[in-house]
Design a protein around this motif. Structure first.
Motif, mmCIF file in Angstrom:
data_model
loop_
_atom_site.group_PDB
_atom_site.id
_atom_site.type_symbol
_atom_site.label_atom_id
_atom_site.label_comp_id
_atom_site.label_asym_id
_atom_site.label_seq_id
_atom_site.Cartn_x
_atom_site.Cartn_y
_atom_site.Cartn_z
ATOM 1 N N ARG A 233 118.178 99.664 97.068
ATOM 2 C CA ARG A 233 118.627 98.885 98.219
ATOM 3 C C ARG A 233 117.689 99.161 99.386
ATOM 4 O O ARG A 233 117.404 100.317 99.704
ATOM 5 N N VAL A 234 117.218 98.098 100.018
ATOM 6 C CA VAL A 234 116.293 98.213 101.143
ATOM 7 C C VAL A 234 116.872 97.440 102.325
ATOM 8 O O VAL A 234 117.171 96.249 102.205
ATOM 9 N N THR B 259 116.718 95.338 94.825
ATOM 10 C CA THR B 259 115.652 95.027 93.879
ATOM 11 C C THR B 259 116.222 94.806 92.482
ATOM 12 O O THR B 259 117.408 95.041 92.224
ATOM 13 N N ASN B 260 115.373 94.367 91.581
ATOM 14 C CA ASN B 260 115.724 94.374 90.168
ATOM 15 C C ASN B 260 115.735 95.820 89.672
ATOM 16 O O ASN B 260 115.460 96.753 90.428
ATOM 17 N N VAL B 261 116.020 96.000 88.402
ATOM 18 C CA VAL B 261 116.047 97.346 87.825
ATOM 19 C C VAL B 261 114.660 97.978 87.938
ATOM 20 O O VAL B 261 113.640 97.339 87.655
ATOM 21 N N VAL B 262 114.638 99.237 88.380
ATOM 22 C CA VAL B 262 113.383 99.970 88.541
ATOM 23 C C VAL B 262 113.367 101.137 87.558
ATOM 24 O O VAL B 262 114.402 101.485 86.976
ATOM 25 N N PRO B 263 112.205 101.763 87.333
ATOM 26 C CA PRO B 263 112.155 102.930 86.438
ATOM 27 C C PRO B 263 113.114 104.024 86.905
ATOM 28 O O PRO B 263 113.221 104.307 88.097
ATOM 29 N N GLY C 191 98.326 111.532 88.200
ATOM 30 C CA GLY C 191 98.050 112.040 89.540
ATOM 31 C C GLY C 191 97.785 110.943 90.543
ATOM 32 O O GLY C 191 97.568 111.215 91.731
ATOM 33 N N ASN C 192 97.815 109.685 90.093
ATOM 34 C CA ASN C 192 97.567 108.536 90.957
ATOM 35 C C ASN C 192 98.798 107.635 90.989
ATOM 36 O O ASN C 192 99.597 107.623 90.047
ATOM 37 N N PRO C 193 98.966 106.852 92.065
ATOM 38 C CA PRO C 193 100.107 105.924 92.103
ATOM 39 C C PRO C 193 99.937 104.794 91.106
ATOM 40 O O PRO C 193 98.816 104.446 90.701
ATOM 41 N N GLY C 194 101.070 104.205 90.696
ATOM 42 C CA GLY C 194 101.033 103.093 89.756
ATOM 43 C C GLY C 194 100.752 101.771 90.450
ATOM 44 O O GLY C 194 100.420 101.716 91.638
ATOM 45 N N GLU C 195 100.903 100.682 89.707
ATOM 46 C CA GLU C 195 100.666 99.350 90.248
ATOM 47 C C GLU C 195 101.899 98.862 91.007
ATOM 48 O O GLU C 195 103.035 99.175 90.657
ATOM 49 N N TRP C 196 101.657 98.053 92.038
ATOM 50 C CA TRP C 196 102.752 97.501 92.830
ATOM 51 C C TRP C 196 103.491 96.412 92.049
ATOM 52 O O TRP C 196 102.872 95.621 91.337
ATOM 53 N N VAL C 197 104.803 96.384 92.203
ATOM 54 C CA VAL C 197 105.645 95.323 91.646
ATOM 55 C C VAL C 197 106.363 94.666 92.822
ATOM 56 O O VAL C 197 107.084 95.335 93.570
ATOM 57 N N GLU C 198 106.163 93.350 92.991
ATOM 58 C CA GLU C 198 106.696 92.651 94.156
ATOM 59 C C GLU C 198 107.906 91.797 93.790
ATOM 60 O O GLU C 198 108.032 91.316 92.661
ATOM 61 N N GLN C 199 108.775 91.601 94.788
ATOM 62 C CA GLN C 199 109.946 90.743 94.615
ATOM 63 C C GLN C 199 110.255 90.072 95.947
ATOM 64 O O GLN C 199 110.402 90.741 96.972
ATOM 65 N N GLU C 200 110.345 88.735 95.938
ATOM 66 C CA GLU C 200 110.635 87.975 97.151
ATOM 67 C C GLU C 200 112.143 87.733 97.282
ATOM 68 O O GLU C 200 112.867 87.677 96.282
ATOM 69 N N TYR C 201 112.584 87.544 98.543
ATOM 70 C CA TYR C 201 114.002 87.321 98.828
ATOM 71 C C TYR C 201 114.147 86.116 99.762
ATOM 72 O O TYR C 201 114.457 86.257 100.943
#
Length: 743
Positions: A561-562, A610-614, A586-596
């Motif tokens: 929730r944001v 958001t949708n389900v996240v890891p 040791g590095n960040p992953g790829e961005w996953v975007e979601q519009e509202y």
């Protein structure tokens, strides 16, 4: 006879001796039985006599008695006299000096450092900036003036991607953590620019390695004359970086070694950062950790755990109790950083005579409170009110606010309106929490200070050597019906203690301890989020301000929730993106975007799920506004752990010892939450806590499962065998133990 009388009956049998015992010695801590003495301080005198050794170092009773206790200073005349780190705003412009002071940083900060090289090479401008005089953990993003440059905007060579308006591909940005190998340290792209020059004119070569020094570099290439103004509208770009600072030794993690910095991790924990500053930073006190930390390591572990405690937020979710983020330069003494770190956790630091340090953060515990009697006090000077010129009826907490580009901001203040009416004016003071970046944390710290201010009782107490335990303690309960009857039974706080031989032993500056100092009601105490002036991006799209990020479980999955502050503009579509903070490399992953596009504001906020996240992962969260054509600037990164199961599992059951095996059963929970997934087994002495005990093993265990371990036996010794449950999200439950005597 009472227990004390039984203990002393052999020594005080005659009437004269009994009078001495009843009216003098019994009221002191001098000759208490061993079991009632302080486990840290008094045994040093008893076990060693006049001389002895601790951690291989010979010390004397006189050296032990030279300890000093200090508390963080955040306001008032004393605060004006102590050295202070630079303001956060000072870090936005690179220093231009012949020999600039080296900088150091902990936590996350925006920094520009100092120029090491600034030269024009044909149509190129070369700039190299020293960020910190030690390796840093990571660079999170950059700014060119006030234009944000995400790491994703740079290609493998550091060049701006063509879509990165307004600078497009005319700017290269390079970075060095300071921990790279010798082959990777040189800025090869800049070295190549000097290749055509004679060797004597090459200002940057492969010999400029910068071992252990974090730095950034920029290569700006002039555009065509017709494009120069649009590409560089504000002139030469000013490069600053958002930096995760020094890695620190987490003494709670057995996998980390104090002698191997490669095992350390990045942290914002105030206690861990203070330990690093005292013992491991070349900009700190440079103490020997075997003398300063190891003798009292159990205390340090307890304080680090308190800093990591989850504090509930009014809008839901939690944040850690005490975090520390800040930077300083070698221009200031280590005391400047020490006071800034202590201020982030309402800290109290004891310097023991044998060199050991003891930290006590802002959370009252009876275990850190000792009793001081009439016979322990030789003199006192107590004021039960304050002078008018010292009156404070408003306190304004000030902190560093990342949402306004890492500048100083205020939280809602605390005030006493009746006192203002009585005084006829507002008597305001500012409480400086420069190394605090969470506005709610600044409010919590400010409330603690405000409650202390309202306690008018203050002064000093002169203490005999018999009261040395109180000198080393943060909180002292007075048993003084004769000398200080008005304070009898009250708790005072030891704000500062020094050796004062002319006054009988020690002198303590004290302040009355307020009741309920740890009470925190988010609904009434949290206040409002400090305002953030609207910031327009290059396309006149405002930048969102995140109010809350919260992990929400839904069965075996989890979403985020944001909440953002309502921009009051229906043409803007909020977009949330998340990524793994560490994808395992040791590095960040790829961005996953979601519009509202259908988000509806309510109560001044726009709330999105958001949708389900890891599951059970640390995530980076950002928000941006979109129009029909453009995406605005992304907000600052907020972090949250996607916890599926936030309920602590029940205590382990059926603890059993059948030599040489220790066993325990995981609680047979049938609910979907609070289910045991692991059992952690430890062994220690009966005086050690679970945190201080030695790990035996950590075993997977479903509800109802029995697990067995075989601890290493200690012949003819009694040991405490511990077990602690943990659920699948890493939330631990209560500990249980069994005391056994090995054959």
């Amino acid at each position: 006879m009472i227990r004390d009388e039984r203990f002393y009956s052999h020594s005080y049998a005659t009437p004269d001796q009994r009078i001495l015992w009843e009216h003098t010695l019994r009221r002191t801590t001098t000759l208490y039985p061993i079991a009632r003495r302080d486990p840290i301080f008094t045994p040093l005198f008893v076990a060693m006599g006049l001389t002895g050794t601790i951690a291989g170092t010979t010390i004397t009773t006189a050296s032990i008695a030279s300890a000093i206790a200090t508390t963080a200073l955040t306001f008032g005349l004393q605060m004006l006299m102590v050295p202070k780190p630079p303001k956060p705003e000072d870090g936005k412009a690179p220093k231009t000096q012949a020999i600039p002071y080296r900088a150091w940083c902990v936590g996350t900060n925006r920094m520009a450092g100092a120029y090491m090289l600034w030269e024009s090479l044909g149509n190129n401008l070369v700039a190299i900036q020293a960020i910190a005089g030690h390796p840093v953990s990571a660079y999170k993003r950059f700014w060119l003036h006030d234009d944000v440059v995400e790491l994703a905007d740079l290609d493998a060579l550091g060049q701006r991607k063509p879509s990165g308006d307004p600078y497009r591909d005319n700017v290269y940005i390079f970075r060095r953590l300071g921990s790279e190998s010798a082959a990777a340290l040189p800025y090869q792209s800049i070295i190549d620019r000097y290749a055509a020059k004679p060797a004597s004119e090459r200002l940057w070569t492969s010999q400029h390695l910068g071992f252990g020094q974090a730095s950034v570099a920029m290569l700006a290439r002039a555009a065509k004359a017709k494009d120069q103004q649009s590409r560089f509208p504000y002139g030469v770009p000013n490069l600053t970086a958002e930096v995760d600072g020094a890695k620190c030794w987490d003494f709670r993690n057995p996998a980390q070694s104090p002698t191997d910095p490669a095992t350390w991790t990045f942290t914002k924990n105030s206690a861990l950062i203070l330990a690093w500053h005292l013992c491991f930073s070349e900009f700190g006190e440079r103490l020997d950790y075997t003398k300063a930390l190891l003798p009292t390591l159990d205390f340090w572990k307890e304080e680090a755990d308190i800093c990591d405690e989850a504090v509930p937020l009014f809008g839901g979710g939690t944040e850690k109790r005490y975090e520390c983020n800040g930077w300083d330069t070698a221009e200031n003494s280590p005391k400047a950083g020490l006071n800034a770190i202590l201020a982030t956790c309402d800290g109290h630091l004891v310097v023991r005579g044998d060199g050991a340090r003891i930290l006590t953060v802002g959370k009252f515990r009876e275990s850190r409170c000792v009793t001081l009697t009439d016979a322990d006090i030789i003199g006192h000077s107590i004021q039960y009110d304050v002078l008018f010129e010292d009156e404070i009826n408003r306190l304004v907490p000030k902190f560093t606010y990342p949402e306004v580009d890492y500048a100083t901001a205020d939280t809602d203040y605390f005030e006493d309106i009746p006192a203002q009416l009585n005084a006829g004016r507002v008597l305001s003071e500012e409480a400086e929490y420069t190394w605090v970046q969470q506005w709610r944390q600044a409010r919590r710290l400010g409330k603690r200070e405000w409650l202390r201010i309202q306690q008018k009782v203050n002064g000093s107490i002169d203490v005999w050597n018999s009261g040395i335990n109180a000198v080393y303690s943060r909180w002292v309960r007075l048993a003084t019906p004769i000398r200080l009857p008005r304070l009898n039974g009250k708790i005072i706080e030891n704000r500062r203690a020094v050796v004062a031989l002319t006054k009988g032993g020690f002198s303590m500056d004290i302040k009355a301890h307020p009741d309920g100092i740890d009470v925190w009601d988010p609904a009434t105490d949290e206040g409002k989020q400090p305002p953030v002036p609207p910031r327009q991006s290059k396309d006149n799209i405002p930048t969102p301000v995140i109010n809350l990020v919260q992990s929400k479980a839904n069965g075996s999955s989890v979403y985020i929730r944001v909440d953002i502050i309502d921009p009051a503009d229906e043409s803007l579509t909020p977009t949330v993106r998340y990524r793994l903070s560490d994808d395992g490399t040791g590095n960040p992953g790829e961005w996953v975007e979601q519009e509202y596009p259908d988000a509806v504001p309510a109560g001044g906020f726009t709330k999105m799920n958001t949708n389900v996240v890891p599951s059970n992962k640390l995530l980076d969260i950002q928000v941006a506004f979109m129009t029909s054509k453009k995406t605005g600037t992304w907000s600052l990164v907020a972090q949250v752990t996607s916890t599926v199961d936030s309920t602590a599992p029940a205590v382990a059951e059926a603890l059993s010892w059948a030599s040489p095996t220790f066993s325990a059963r995981a609680a047979n929970t049938t609910a979907s939450q609070g289910r045991t997934a692991y059992l952690t087994f430890k062994i220690g002495t009966t005086a050690q806590t679970f945190a201080a005990a030695t790990l035996i093993n950590k075993l997977a265990a479903a509800p109802g499962d029995v697990r067995y371990v075989q601890p290493t036996p200690v012949a003819a010794a009694t040991r405490r065998l511990w077990v602690q449950p943990e659920n699948g999200s890493g939330v631990v439950g209560p500990t249980a133990f069994l005391d056994v005597t090995f054959p």
